[in-house]
Motif scaffolding. Structure first.
Motif, PDB file in Angstrom:
ATOM      1  N   GLN A   1       0.825  -1.199   0.000  1.00 34.69           N
ATOM      2  CA  GLN A   1       0.000   0.000   0.000  1.00 34.69           C
ATOM      3  C   GLN A   1       0.866   1.259   0.000  1.00 34.69           C
ATOM      4  OE1 GLN A   1      -3.547  -0.170  -0.114  1.00 34.69           O
ATOM      5  NE2 GLN A   1      -2.958  -2.283  -0.573  1.00 34.69           N
ATOM      6  N   TYR A   2       0.378   2.288  -0.694  1.00 38.59           N
ATOM      7  CA  TYR A   2       1.126   3.543  -0.790  1.00 38.59           C
ATOM      8  C   TYR A   2       1.449   4.123   0.582  1.00 38.59           C
ATOM      9  CZ  TYR A   2       2.218   8.419  -1.869  1.00 38.59           C
ATOM     10  OH  TYR A   2       2.825   9.648  -1.938  1.00 38.59           O
ATOM     11  N   LYS A   3       0.523   4.007   1.522  1.00 37.06           N
ATOM     12  CA  LYS A   3       0.747   4.580   2.850  1.00 37.06           C
ATOM     13  C   LYS A   3       1.930   3.930   3.558  1.00 37.06           C
ATOM     14  CE  LYS A   3      -2.580   1.525   5.177  1.00 37.06           C
ATOM     15  NZ  LYS A   3      -1.577   0.784   5.967  1.00 37.06           N
ATOM     16  N   ASP A   4       2.306   2.730   3.122  1.00 44.60           N
ATOM     17  CA  ASP A   4       3.441   2.014   3.710  1.00 44.60           C
ATOM     18  C   ASP A   4       4.713   2.147   2.882  1.00 44.60           C
ATOM     19  OD1 ASP A   4       1.795   0.980   5.817  1.00 44.60           O
ATOM     20  OD2 ASP A   4       1.029  -0.517   4.403  1.00 44.60           O
ATOM     21  N   THR A   5       4.566   2.318   1.561  1.00 49.74           N
ATOM     22  CA  THR A   5       5.745   2.343   0.686  1.00 49.74           C
ATOM     23  C   THR A   5       6.239   3.743   0.369  1.00 49.74           C
ATOM     24  OG1 THR A   5       4.420   2.410  -1.349  1.00 49.74           O
ATOM     25  CG2 THR A   5       4.952   0.227  -0.450  1.00 49.74           C
ATOM     26  N   PHE A   6       5.329   4.739   0.409  1.00 48.55           N
ATOM     27  CA  PHE A   6       5.651   6.104  -0.035  1.00 48.55           C
ATOM     28  C   PHE A   6       6.194   6.080  -1.472  1.00 48.55           C
ATOM     29  CE2 PHE A   6       5.924   5.992   4.533  1.00 48.55           C
ATOM     30  CZ  PHE A   6       5.340   7.182   4.958  1.00 48.55           C
ATOM     31  N   ALA A   7       5.651   5.215  -2.296  1.00 46.41           N
ATOM     32  CA  ALA A   7       6.212   4.964  -3.625  1.00 46.41           C
ATOM     33  C   ALA A   7       6.236   6.226  -4.487  1.00 46.41           C
ATOM     34  CB  ALA A   7       5.419   3.872  -4.332  1.00 46.41           C
TER      35      ALA A   7
ATOM     36  N   GLY B   1      13.931  14.885  -1.167  1.00 44.92           N
ATOM     37  CA  GLY B   1      14.300  13.644  -1.850  1.00 44.92           C
ATOM     38  C   GLY B   1      13.144  13.110  -2.677  1.00 44.92           C
ATOM     39  N   TRP B   2      13.417  12.022  -3.351  1.00 48.84           N
ATOM     40  CA  TRP B   2      12.436  11.348  -4.213  1.00 48.84           C
ATOM     41  C   TRP B   2      12.535   9.860  -3.937  1.00 48.84           C
ATOM     42  CZ3 TRP B   2      13.080  10.450 -10.154  1.00 48.84           C
ATOM     43  CH2 TRP B   2      11.847  10.042 -10.701  1.00 48.84           C
ATOM     44  N   HIS B   3      11.383   9.165  -3.909  1.00 44.41           N
ATOM     45  CA  HIS B   3      11.329   7.794  -3.400  1.00 44.41           C
ATOM     46  C   HIS B   3      10.791   6.798  -4.448  1.00 44.41           C
ATOM     47  CE1 HIS B   3      10.766   4.521  -0.613  1.00 44.41           C
ATOM     48  NE2 HIS B   3      10.888   5.270   0.476  1.00 44.41           N
ATOM     49  N   PRO B   4      11.354   6.748  -5.658  1.00 40.08           N
ATOM     50  CA  PRO B   4      10.834   5.802  -6.661  1.00 40.08           C
ATOM     51  C   PRO B   4      11.324   4.372  -6.436  1.00 40.08           C
ATOM     52  CG  PRO B   4      12.674   7.013  -7.576  1.00 40.08           C
ATOM     53  CD  PRO B   4      12.442   7.579  -6.202  1.00 40.08           C
ATOM     54  N   TYR B   5      10.451   3.424  -6.760  1.00 45.53           N
ATOM     55  CA  TYR B   5      10.794   1.997  -6.756  1.00 45.53           C
ATOM     56  C   TYR B   5      10.879   1.534  -8.215  1.00 45.53           C
ATOM     57  CZ  TYR B   5       9.294   1.664  -1.826  1.00 45.53           C
ATOM     58  OH  TYR B   5       9.144   1.819  -0.469  1.00 45.53           O
ATOM     59  N   PHE B   6      11.956   0.859  -8.544  1.00 46.03           N
ATOM     60  CA  PHE B   6      12.154   0.382  -9.907  1.00 46.03           C
ATOM     61  C   PHE B   6      12.018  -1.130  -9.971  1.00 46.03           C
ATOM     62  CE2 PHE B   6      14.355   4.415  -9.565  1.00 46.03           C
ATOM     63  CZ  PHE B   6      13.875   5.082 -10.680  1.00 46.03           C
ATOM     64  N   THR B   7      11.485  -1.584 -11.076  1.00 45.82           N
ATOM     65  CA  THR B   7      11.291  -3.015 -11.260  1.00 45.82           C
ATOM     66  C   THR B   7      12.405  -3.601 -12.130  1.00 45.82           C
ATOM     67  OG1 THR B   7       9.687  -4.689 -11.942  1.00 45.82           O
ATOM     68  CG2 THR B   7       9.834  -2.738 -13.325  1.00 45.82           C
TER      69      THR B   7
ATOM     70  N   ALA C   1      13.919   0.281  -4.208  1.00 42.27           N
ATOM     71  CA  ALA C   1      13.817   1.734  -4.113  1.00 42.27           C
ATOM     72  C   ALA C   1      15.212   2.323  -4.264  1.00 42.27           C
ATOM     73  CB  ALA C   1      13.211   2.151  -2.778  1.00 42.27           C
ATOM     74  N   ILE C   2      15.348   3.224  -5.215  1.00 41.02           N
ATOM     75  CA  ILE C   2      16.611   3.937  -5.451  1.00 41.02           C
ATOM     76  C   ILE C   2      16.288   5.410  -5.259  1.00 41.02           C
ATOM     77  CG2 ILE C   2      18.495   4.377  -7.067  1.00 41.02           C
ATOM     78  CD1 ILE C   2      17.641   1.789  -8.534  1.00 41.02           C
ATOM     79  N   GLU C   3      16.663   5.966  -4.116  1.00 40.29           N
ATOM     80  CA  GLU C   3      16.165   7.262  -3.688  1.00 40.29           C
ATOM     81  C   GLU C   3      17.272   8.323  -3.694  1.00 40.29           C
ATOM     82  OE1 GLU C   3      14.118   6.746   0.135  1.00 40.29           O
ATOM     83  OE2 GLU C   3      14.256   4.579  -0.234  1.00 40.29           O
ATOM     84  N   PRO C   4      17.253   9.240  -4.650  1.00 42.24           N
ATOM     85  CA  PRO C   4      18.201  10.354  -4.601  1.00 42.24           C
ATOM     86  C   PRO C   4      17.698  11.401  -3.599  1.00 42.24           C
ATOM     87  CG  PRO C   4      16.819  10.548  -6.551  1.00 42.24           C
ATOM     88  CD  PRO C   4      16.404   9.282  -5.860  1.00 42.24           C
ATOM     89  N   THR C   5      18.571  11.849  -2.724  1.00 41.75           N
ATOM     90  CA  THR C   5      18.191  12.819  -1.706  1.00 41.75           C
ATOM     91  C   THR C   5      19.281  13.878  -1.544  1.00 41.75           C
ATOM     92  OG1 THR C   5      19.196  11.643   0.168  1.00 41.75           O
ATOM     93  CG2 THR C   5      16.952  11.005  -0.434  1.00 41.75           C
ATOM     94  N   THR C   6      18.921  14.968  -0.862  1.00 46.17           N
ATOM     95  CA  THR C   6      19.906  16.022  -0.576  1.00 46.17           C
ATOM     96  C   THR C   6      20.335  15.999   0.889  1.00 46.17           C
ATOM     97  OG1 THR C   6      18.258  17.724  -0.021  1.00 46.17           O
ATOM     98  CG2 THR C   6      18.857  17.474  -2.358  1.00 46.17           C
ATOM     99  N   GLY C   7      19.885  15.005   1.642  1.00 46.54           N
ATOM    100  CA  GLY C   7      20.263  14.868   3.041  1.00 46.54           C
ATOM    101  C   GLY C   7      20.046  13.433   3.475  1.00 46.54           C
ATOM    102  N   ILE C   8      20.217  13.177   4.781  1.00 46.43           N
ATOM    103  CA  ILE C   8      20.100  11.806   5.283  1.00 46.43           C
ATOM    104  C   ILE C   8      19.120  11.773   6.452  1.00 46.43           C
ATOM    105  CG2 ILE C   8      22.507  11.419   4.606  1.00 46.43           C
ATOM    106  CD1 ILE C   8      23.172  11.205   7.616  1.00 46.43           C
ATOM    107  N   SER C   9      18.906  10.587   6.978  1.00 46.66           N
ATOM    108  CA  SER C   9      18.056  10.390   8.148  1.00 46.66           C
ATOM    109  C   SER C   9      18.458  11.341   9.278  1.00 46.66           C
ATOM    110  CB  SER C   9      18.196   8.928   8.609  1.00 46.66           C
ATOM    111  OG  SER C   9      17.723   8.741   9.916  1.00 46.66           O
ATOM    112  N   ASN C  10      17.439  11.936   9.920  1.00 47.01           N
ATOM    113  CA  ASN C  10      17.624  12.826  11.072  1.00 47.01           C
ATOM    114  C   ASN C  10      18.407  14.088  10.727  1.00 47.01           C
ATOM    115  OD1 ASN C  10      16.820  13.153  13.774  1.00 47.01           O
ATOM    116  ND2 ASN C  10      18.828  12.547  14.534  1.00 47.01           N
TER     117      ASN C  10
END
Length: 300
Positions: free
Chosen positions: A55-61, A169-175, A262-271
């Motif tokens: 579900q999207y609410k769990d994956t943030f796809a 960031g962006w949170h895409p999942y690739f197949t 999920a291959i997520e490009p971001t401009t920062g990290i956790s926390n």
């Protein structure tokens, strides 16, 4: 066949949808799921597929992660001599997760079609002071489709009378037809260290990464990138992911679904609101623009 753009609604699932397509390409964007790209086919190659039954609410796809990426410890941070508490949306770990716009409804404000390209612009205006983030802003997403590429331009405007902190960031999942036989190429010699609640608590120097063979690994890792390019190689296609950001990080995650990553490009990290890694400040009436681009470089 030239590109076409249509809007439709899925009343059963309460979804507002924009589809962009021609004879070899197809994209499905959900306006009321943060303007997220839920399906993508370029030049007859499936890159992003619906993750059902997840579900999207769990994956943030494919969601846009703003104003912070990944997790914020206990939803707490300090900024400009004030303490803030953001609502917890990852209760089992007591974290705030992935920002505020992933479930907002965007409006289609512009569209354009040509023989070899199409573009849509989506917009969300935050006018209320969110708990723990009492700032307002406008965020625009522009998707530009060509036969072998997708460019996503994200523009954030601070409409507050005060500056605010952010990462994005962006949170895409690739197949992949075979994730075991797929790999990622990128340049890194630094990795984030997470605690048991997936909060970044330190960094470590590692042997320089050139290629990660995925095989049967269960991944949830964050790398500091030395370049702005990531390559995803699968048996059926090679994909190049680039960014124009000044600081680039890569979050990799394998969900509980076969042949997806999920291959997520971001401009920062956790926390990042606390450790300040990648953190930026946006002044009143100032804009921040980041471009991410997907390009097929080799396919059968």
């Amino acid at each position: 066949m030239s590109f076409q753009i249509i809007q439709k609604e899925d009343a059963v699932n309460n979804l507002k949808i924009v589809e962009v397509f021609n004879d070899k390409s197809f994209a499905k964007i959900i306006l009321n799921q943060g303007g997220s790209l839920q399906e993508l086919k370029l030049n007859s190659i499936e890159l992003i597929q619906d993750l059902y039954p997840l579900q999207y609410k769990d994956t943030f796809a494919s969601s846009i992660l703003f104003p912070f990426v990944n997790r914020l410890k206990n939803g707490q941070y300090s900024f400009d001599n004030s303490e803030y508490q953001i609502a917890i949306n990852e209760e089992e770990k007591n974290n705030a997760l992935h920002g505020f716009v992933f479930n907002k409804e965007f409006e289609l404000t512009a569209q354009k079609t040509e023989n070899n390209a199409a573009s849509i612009t989506l917009e969300y205006k935050e006018t209320e002071l969110t708990q723990g983030f009492p700032f307002i802003y406008t965020i625009q997403l522009t998707y530009i489709f060509k036969h072998d590429s997708l460019e996503l331009k994200v523009n954030v405007l601070n409409t507050s009378d005060k500056e605010f902190p952010f990462t994005i960031g962006w949170h895409p999942y690739f197949t992949s037809s075979n994730l075991f036989a797929s790999s990622l190429k990128f340049d890194s010699n630094t990795k984030a260290i997470f605690n048991d609640k997936l909060i970044a608590i330190d960094t470590e120097e590692i042997e320089q990464v050139k290629e990660v063979k995925i095989k049967d690994s269960k991944l949830d890792d964050c790398y500091f990138l030395n370049s702005n390019t990531i390559e995803f190689k699968t048996p059926k296609y090679h994909l190049e992911i680039t960014s124009n950001a000044e600081n680039n990080f890569l979050q990799i995650y394998t969900p509980p679904k076969e042949n997806v990553i999920a291959i997520e490009p971001t401009t920062g990290i956790s926390n990042s609101f606390n450790n300040k890694i990648g953190l930026k400040i946006l002044n009143p009436n100032e804009e921040y623009l980041v471009n991410w681009k997907l390009k097929l470089t080799n396919h059968q």
